[in-house]
Design an enzyme around this catalytic site. Structure first.
Site, short mmCIF file in Angstrom:
data_model
loop_
_atom_site.label_atom_id
_atom_site.label_comp_id
_atom_site.label_asym_id
_atom_site.label_seq_id
_atom_site.Cartn_x
_atom_site.Cartn_y
_atom_site.Cartn_z
N GLY A 1 0.73 -1.30 0.04
CA GLY A 1 0.01 0.07 0.02
C GLY A 1 0.73 1.38 -0.10
O GLY A 1 1.84 1.36 -0.70
N TYR B 1 -11.73 4.68 15.27
CA TYR B 1 -10.76 4.78 14.27
C TYR B 1 -10.40 6.29 13.88
O TYR B 1 -9.37 6.82 14.11
CB TYR B 1 -11.13 4.41 12.64
CG TYR B 1 -10.18 4.73 11.66
CD1 TYR B 1 -8.87 4.01 11.67
CD2 TYR B 1 -10.54 5.41 10.64
CE1 TYR B 1 -8.04 4.44 10.71
CE2 TYR B 1 -9.68 5.65 9.66
CZ TYR B 1 -8.54 5.07 9.54
OH TYR B 1 -7.59 5.34 8.55
#
Length: 298
Positions: free
Chosen positions: A26, A172
């Site tokens: 990524g 998150y």
């Protein structure tokens, strides 16, 4: 400099040592690839060493692989000791690794997984490596945040580990808000030293494996929307600009230039008003030191 900042704008990195967490895929892999191509020695600090070695083999440049599991403070301390032994100086630390929207789980040390990985693990790693950066003029700590720091996000000191109530999205958002608050408080502490700066960046919405832990419905939606997202090489550009652009100053935040900062070339962006609350920043710092038992040399 033009807003159309690309990896071609990354200046020569010869002689520099860069540590990139989560560099086996990524955004981290793209960040490591570009830094190595420009001449840096790049340490891929990864949880899965074999996957890290496979990633290093795909990079044209000088690399090494370091085991690092951010969900374990023992692993963070071990990795920091290895890095300190191998590198008398570190020019760049990129706190990139992260998890998103996981079911409620805890780290080895009992921290809520998203906060423990995204913030506390990186907080500890930075504190343990900072004296390798401080003597180096132009050194930087770059922490990868997210626009999710605006989504249902607050530092809930009364339930920091989400023990009473858990929401994947809220947890998150809290961890990404913590990333920014850490950056701003670290920069205040670094300012008098005049050598190292702390900067933050976010990738917009990029095609990576970050959402692999999200609920099935969310993953299916993201799969359908994937053609609208930017590729990882574009998503890594804000991090690369924060890490290498000579015009960058401490405490700045970089993200995509497009509408709502979803995609586009990297520019200076603004974070939420909440992220600039200095009282909360200082309290979060104190709590993070207590939880990790890591103190900073600044």
């Amino acid at each position: 400099m033009s807003e159309q900042w690309t990896e071609q704008h990354v200046p020569d990195q010869s002689g520099r040592v860069a540590v990139v967490t989560g560099a086996s895929g990524g955004l981290g892999l793209e960040t490591a690839r570009v830094l190595a191509a420009r001449g840096a020695h790049v340490v891929l600090a990864v949880r899965d060493v074999e996957k890290g070695k496979q990633a290093a083999a795909r990079i044209d440049g000088d690399t090494s692989v370091q085991a690092l599991d951010l969900t374990s403070l023992a692993s963070v301390r071990s990795a920091a000791a290895d890095l300190r032994a191998a590198h008398p100086r570190i020019d760049l630390l990129v706190n990139n690794a992260g998890v998103m929207y996981t079911p409620r789980r805890t780290t080895t040390d009992g921290f809520e997984l998203q906060l423990g990985t995204n913030h506390l693990g990186h907080f500890a790693l930075t504190g343990l490596l900072l004296d390798r950066l401080l003597p180096v003029p132009g050194s930087r700590v770059v922490t990868v945040a997210s626009n999710a720091h605006r989504m249902r996000a607050a530092i809930d000191f009364d339930d920091l580990q989400s023990e009473r109530s858990y929401s994947r999205v809220r947890a998150y958002g809290q961890s990404k808000l913590a990333n920014l608050m850490f950056t701003y408080e670290l920069q205040r502490r670094l300012a008098s030293h005049g050598t190292t700066v702390a900067v933050a960046a976010h990738p917009g919405v990029s095609r990576t494996e970050l959402a692999r832990n999200a609920p099935t419905t969310v993953r299916l939606l993201l799969t359908r929307l994937a053609p609208l997202f930017q590729p990882a090489e574009m998503g890594a550009l804000p991090t690369l600009r924060a890490a290498t652009d000579p015009a960058v100053t401490g405490g700045q935040y970089y993200g995509p230039a497009g509408r709502r900062e979803v995609r586009g070339h990297p520019v200076l962006v603004a974070s939420s008003p909440e992220s600039h609350d200095e009282t909360v920043q200082r309290r979060l710092w104190a709590v993070s030191e207590e939880l990790t038992q890591v103190t900073f040399p600044v």
